[in-house]
Design a protein around this motif. Structure first.
Motif: not given
Length: 697
Positions: A47, A53, A188, A276-277, A280
């Protein structure tokens, strides 16, 4: 029945375990663990290197590896812990490629390892084993196009993607792709930069305020000059026109602001979306929790250690948000999370390699942190996080600043204040500019001065005095008429006759002639000084390319090693090594890079058992693309790239290489005296550079 249920549950769990992407796992602890992962999935993207992405990056690279003509293994992750050394070793990735090939077999190995979670790529290797060396050459051709598209060095995934795409489709197909094309194919690849977005918003806000103020100074200069001209001409005031002009001028100011805003809006980069991280972490903080732990570190941090961090965050004198994760390289990381939330807080990005805090909308304190050369154990990590968010470190902080505004940025007050200040400064010189612009209308106003008012009573008196009486003899009337006619003023010459003398006065300057054309018929370009960073980059690139060439030569088969192309590759390698080790001139270091690149072409030709024909480069700069065009420059036919050809066709000197001249001042390279580079265009017109170089020794 019970056994069947248990069997189904076991199969579901096993299937779920296989379906979990490699990106959800922590970095490999050992080389053996990495080998097992590659056997299950030949593309391993963590990641931290997925540009926010990871699933899309992994899918794009997997699609290319499936289409590749040879087996391909891709690793973009942290270096396995059992391979970490106290000191940096540039051959670490090379040794790992050899060991991986011994376990996994022939193929193309693309390895990009980070030293720590916060570092850039520390170890990089592209190697082939048991397959055609041309595969690696194709990869290099594609990955080098990365630097033609962007200087965004954090996008390692894009560099690997371009290299693999060249392996599958060929280097020419990749070179035809522009930034916009890639933005559509792999969105991305360009995650954007938060700082660029915020600076553009502030610039737009300040300019939107400053331009109307400057325009106000301009219009005021016009109005004052015209009013003064009418007064000097003795013209009566026109209240309706004055009011209408004032209304139109005041309406032009906000209209100028709106137009400025509209013109600058397309220049504002889009707001980067949290990856994404980051997304979250933002969701965790929105739920009321102050500590976010990523999925790949949940098993690493113990429950007691997590509880201690949560208790310290809750007891902190200012809001605290802690993200325990491997941060995504190449993105703004936790800053995107802070920006998405908008709340004043101390944000701490905490990984096993580094703890780093920064204040968002807080002032008065200094954020702490620490880093380690190898991964810290959970207890050491927890102690550092507690020191970073402890009361002693946060007592001086206080909230400050404004939340993000989609039109004005994060600090609209400062942007508007600076814009108003600069606009006021611009209004001062704009006033005399407006005065000068109004000069033609002011002259026209002065030439339309009305005649003096008629004194009717005085005219009647003068007419009565001049009227003849009956007692006067005719001769007297005749003499008086003659006297009157003799006393009448003579006519003055017409204004046109007076004006005709002015154009013939001696000393009047003649109108300027046309400017002289530039030398050679081209618009010249001033040479630019060579920066130290550029010179150091040439040397690093030369060493990197030379190392790749030397490794390729060691792996040549007996037949390929005996070919003339292999001999040419060895000559190029020897010449490049001599320049890298024995010269301090930046011109020679760039030449060493050219020699090493040509040597790699010769080695690829030897592998394919075909004659070596060097690629013709661009005469104006060896770092440009291939010399596919032919143009005449200073009476000499030279090969050049498409961009330089377009510049020449437009009548401008291309952006050519500049080097220090004999006296140290920057000159165009062909006037620098650095040989054999100046006369050959770094080999663009010389196929045998090693021989030319040897003749000068």
């Amino acid at each position: 029945m019970g056994r069947r249920v248990v069997l189904v549950l076991v199969l579901l769990l096993a299937t779920w375990g296989l379906a979990v992407p490699a990106t959800a796992a922590p970095p490999p602890r050992t080389l053996e663990e990495l080998v097992q992962r590659l056997r299950q999935d030949p593309v391993q993207v963590n990641t931290m290197m997925g540009l926010g992405a990871t699933a899309q990056v992994d899918a794009a690279l997997t699609e290319l590896t499936d289409r590749a003509p040879v087996p391909v293994y891709v690793v973009m992750d942290l270096l396995p812990q059992d391979q970490e050394l106290p000191e940096y070793d540039p051959r670490t990735a090379e040794r790992l490629a050899v060991r991986l090939s011994a376990e996994l077999g022939p193929g193309l190995y693309v390895l990009s390892f980070g030293e720590t979670a916060e570092s850039i790529i520390g170890h990089r290797e592209v190697q082939v084993f048991g397959v055609d060396q041309q595969v690696r050459s194709d990869f290099y051709a594609g990955s080098s196009h990365f630097y033609d598209i962007t200087d965004y060095t954090g996008a390692e995934a894009l560099r690997v993607y371009l290299g693999l795409r060249a392996v599958v489709e060929g280097g020419d197909a990749v070179e035809a792709l522009g930034r916009d094309d890639l933005g559509r194919i792999v969105p991305w690849a360009f995650p954007g930069d938060l700082e660029d977005h915020l600076e553009a918003l502030e610039l737009r806000a300040g300019t939107t305020v400053g331009v109307p103020l400057a325009l106000g100074g301009l219009l005021l200069g016009v109005a004052v000059h015209l009013r003064r001209a009418r007064r000097r001409a003795g013209l009566p005031g026109r209240p309706v026109v004055a009011v209408l002009g004032t209304v139109l001028g005041l309406a032009a100011l906000p209209a100028a602001g709106v137009l400025t805003f509209a013109l600058l809006t397309p220049q504002v980069p889009p707001l980067p979306r949290p990856g994404e991280q980051e997304a979250a972490a933002a969701e965790t903080f929105r739920s009321g929790r102050q500590v976010h732990v990523s999925a790949d570190l949940e098993g690493w941090l113990g429950a007691d250690q997590l509880r201690r961090i949560e208790d310290a965050a809750a007891a902190a004198p200012v809001p605290v948000r802690v993200a325990v994760w491997y941060p995504t390289q190449g993105t703004d990381g936790l800053e995107l999370t802070a920006h998405a939330l908008g709340d004043p807080a101390l944000y701490v990005s905490a990984s096993p390699d580094e703890v780093d805090g920064f204040a968002y909308r807080l002032e008065g304190g200094v954020a702490g942190g620490s880093s380690w050369s190898t991964e810290a154990d959970p207890e050491t990590f927890t102690a550092e996080v507690l020191d970073t968010i402890g009361p002693e470190a946060l007592d001086d902080y206080r909230p400050a600043g404004s939340p993000y505004h989609p039109l004005l940025g994060e600090d609209p007050g400062e942007a508007l204040t600076i814009g108003a200040f600069l606009g006021a400064l611009a209004a001062a010189p704009a006033f005399p500019v407006g005065w000068l612009l109004a000069l033609p209308w002011a002259r026209r106003t002065g030439s339309s001065r009305p005649p003096a008012p008629v004194d009717r009573a005085r005219r009647r008196a003068e007419a009565a005095e001049a009227r003849p009486t009956t007692a006067a003899p005719a001769t007297a009337g005749s003499s008086s008429g003659a006297a009157a006619s003799s006393s009448a003023p003579t006519a003055s010459p017409p204004a046109a006759a007076l004006g005709s003398d002015r154009s013939e006065r001696p000393g009047t300057p003649s109108p300027p002639g046309p400017p002289e054309p530039a030398r050679g018929g081209l618009v010249p370009r001033a040479p630019e000084p060579l920066g130290s960073g550029v010179a150091e980059g040439w040397l690093r690139s030369a060493r990197y390319e030379l190392g790749n060439l030397q490794r390729t030569l060691r792996f040549l088969g007996p037949t390929a090693a005996a070919s003339p192309a292999a001999e040419a590759a060895r000559q190029h390698a020897a010449a490049a090594e001599q320049l890298v080790d024995g010269s301090t001139r930046p011109a020679d270091h760039l030449g060493a890079w050219v020699l090493a690149r040509r040597g790699s072409e010769a080695a690829a030709a030897a592998t394919a058992l075909r004659p070596f024909e060097p690629t013709e480069g661009c005469w104006f700069h060896p770092e440009h693309t291939r010399g596919t065009e032919q143009r005449t420059f200073e009476g000499r036919a030279v090969p050049c790239c498409r961009r330089c050809a377009d510049e020449l066709d437009a009548g401008r000197e291309p952006a050519m290489l500049d080097l220090p001249g004999p006296d140290g001042d920057p000159v165009h390279f062909h006037r620098s005296g650095a040989e054999p580079w100046a006369s050959t265009g770094y080999g663009a017109v010389e196929p045998d550079l090693p021989a030319r170089l040897g003749a000068l020794r």
